[in-house]
Scaffold this active site. Structure first.
Site, mmCIF file in Angstrom:
data_model
loop_
_atom_site.group_PDB
_atom_site.id
_atom_site.type_symbol
_atom_site.label_atom_id
_atom_site.label_comp_id
_atom_site.label_asym_id
_atom_site.label_seq_id
_atom_site.Cartn_x
_atom_site.Cartn_y
_atom_site.Cartn_z
ATOM 1 N N ARG A 76 4.124 1.227 -1.343
ATOM 2 C CA ARG A 76 5.168 1.251 -2.533
ATOM 3 C C ARG A 76 4.979 0.627 -3.399
ATOM 4 O O ARG A 76 4.404 -0.710 -3.337
ATOM 5 C CB ARG A 76 6.684 1.375 -1.971
ATOM 6 N N GLY A 126 -16.019 0.673 16.503
ATOM 7 C CA GLY A 126 -14.940 1.258 15.901
ATOM 8 C C GLY A 126 -13.830 0.325 15.494
ATOM 9 O O GLY A 126 -13.604 -0.309 16.204
ATOM 10 N N CYS A 145 0.887 -1.095 -0.007
ATOM 11 C CA CYS A 145 0.121 -0.065 0.017
ATOM 12 C C CYS A 145 0.840 1.294 -0.132
ATOM 13 O O CYS A 145 0.215 2.230 -0.503
ATOM 14 C CB CYS A 145 -1.081 0.085 1.200
ATOM 15 N N MET A 196 -10.544 1.127 15.545
ATOM 16 C CA MET A 196 -9.343 1.191 16.650
ATOM 17 C C MET A 196 -9.782 0.235 17.833
ATOM 18 O O MET A 196 -9.005 -0.617 18.289
ATOM 19 C CB MET A 196 -8.933 2.378 17.035
ATOM 20 N N GLY A 197 -11.104 0.181 18.253
ATOM 21 C CA GLY A 197 -11.466 -0.303 19.430
ATOM 22 C C GLY A 197 -11.378 -2.015 19.027
ATOM 23 O O GLY A 197 -10.933 -2.802 19.823
ATOM 24 N N GLY A 212 -19.127 -0.718 21.388
ATOM 25 C CA GLY A 212 -19.132 -0.529 20.136
ATOM 26 C C GLY A 212 -18.553 -1.027 19.210
ATOM 27 O O GLY A 212 -17.746 -2.085 19.283
#
Length: 406
Positions: free
Chosen positions: A53, A189, A51, A191-192, A187
């Protein structure tokens, strides 16, 4: 001899909208490599596409570097104007770049582990396609050696440099062993989810709740664990050692009084709370409750920034290691220039009747050429001159010995 070189784009020289157009999937790479070898002046070639190079590592590119770049743009059906994003490195500079990439010292996040696997995969595909040989095989082997040395002799991968993993590192500091620790993910999300997944890998027991029960069920399938109903959240709160909050709520879903009750029921055993939501979902006042360790996204980012500074220091040590490995590689590479001369010297005495003097001269000449390949041509010419005059030297020697023997 040919030349080792690198041509490509990466996150330093090209935006993502350019990189994504040049990116090659595994199947594409398998098709592109034979075309590049067949239709450009390359003896060996491999292609690394991630992603961040798209880079071609090649040997024996002795013509204008635009030939390769034009061919790659043609394959990808892109306008020639994309050439302005490409960089080209040659010789020692190219070898250093390849070693630096494989060691993750050229990565957007210094020390990230994924690049090593990606580099190995790029080589495997090239080997299966038959587009690598003696030179790139050696480059690959020594790049991995350099990468291993950098990781074992420096601390570039010791500290967390993602918000999610920083949360895990903090949890380990508070609880020590995370095995059997009960984790509640509130939740969905990203990152969570990542933080919860990291904790699960360390043996923590995962519990998931979400306003939408179906979404919680979906997450359980992805991460494994137990589903809890959102309306029962505060009842389960005291049972949890680690709470990760990552919802899209616009206000606090957990307040100070919720944690005051929770720690009382826990007999003030520590409770680690990670609020990764923006806006925050946990009342900051909860962090003042005895036994509650509350971190929000800014706290975690501060940890990450400190860790990144430490990695940059370690990267400087890593670059010294890289140059040491590059020097060793270049010594080997330069010695290849001497091979034709050494073979010619050996052929001049093998299977022939030659004097011990000539044999000794050949041995010394080969030794000197190996030590300093740059003088190989001169040494070979001198040797041929000596060899040509050897019969005359023998004749004079015989006359001299005969005269003195009389």
């Amino acid at each position: 001899m040919g030349e080792i070189f690198v041509a490509g784009v990466n996150f330093k020289v090209a935006p993502v909208e350019v990189r994504e157009k040049l990116a090659c999937s595994l199947e594409e790479t398998k098709k592109v490599l034979p075309i590049l070898k067949r239709e450009t002046p390359l003896e060996e070639v491999m292609l690394l596409s991630t992603c961040n190079r798209v880079e071609v590592y090649a040997y024996n590119f002795v013509e204008n570097s635009e030939d390769l770049i034009n061919k790659l743009l043609e394959i990808k059906r892109l306008n020639p104007s994309f050439k302005r994003y490409f960089f080209v490195k040659r010789g020692e500079e190219a070898v250093y770049h390849i070693f630096k990439v494989a060691s993750s010292l050229d990565s957007m996040v210094i020390g990230e582990p994924q690049i090593v696997a990606q580099f190995k995969e790029a080589y495997r595909v090239a080997k299966e396609a038959g587009t690598v040989g003696k030179i790139l095989n050696r480059v690959y082997e020594k790049a991995l050696r350099a990468s291993k040395r950098v990781r074992t002799e420096t601390g570039i991968s010791r500290s967390a440099v993602s918000v999610s993993y920083a949360a895990v590192e903090l949890a380990k500091k508070i609880f020590g062993d995370l095995k059997e620790a009960k984790v509640l993910l509130i939740g969905a999300g990203e990152m969570g989810e990542l933080a919860a997944n990291y904790l699960r890998r360390f043996g923590a027991k995962l519990h998931i709740t979400n306003r939408t029960y179906e979404r919680a069920l979906k997450l359980v399938k992805e991460l494994s664990g137990n589903v809890l109903r959102f309306e029962e959240l505060k009842e389960y709160l005291p049972l949890m050692d680690i709470v990760i909050v990552s919802t899209g709520a616009k206000d606090y879903i957990l307040k100070r009084e919720d944690f005051e009750r929770s720690v009382r029921e826990r007999h003030y055993e520590p409770q680690f709370v990670i609020d990764i939501a923006v806006p925050r979902n946990v009342d900051p006042e909860a962090g003042n409750v005895e036994g509650v360790f509350l971190y929000d996204i800014d706290d975690l980012k501060q940890v990450v920034e400190e860790n990144l500074k430490e990695r940059i220091k370690e990267a400087q040590r890593g670059e010294i290691i890289l140059w040491d490995e590059v020097k060793k590689f270049m010594n080997w590479y330069e010695s290849l220039k001497a091979e034709p001369y050494i073979l010619e010297l050996k052929a001049s005495v093998e299977g022939k009747e030659v004097s011990p003097y000539i044999k000794k001269l050949v041995h010394r000449a080969i030794k000197e050429i190996k030590r300093n390949p740059e003088v190989a041509d001169i040494i070979l010419r001198i040797f041929k001159e000596v060899e040509k005059n050897e019969p005359r030297r023998k004749e004079l020697s015989n006359v001299y010995n005969g005269t003195h023997g009389a």
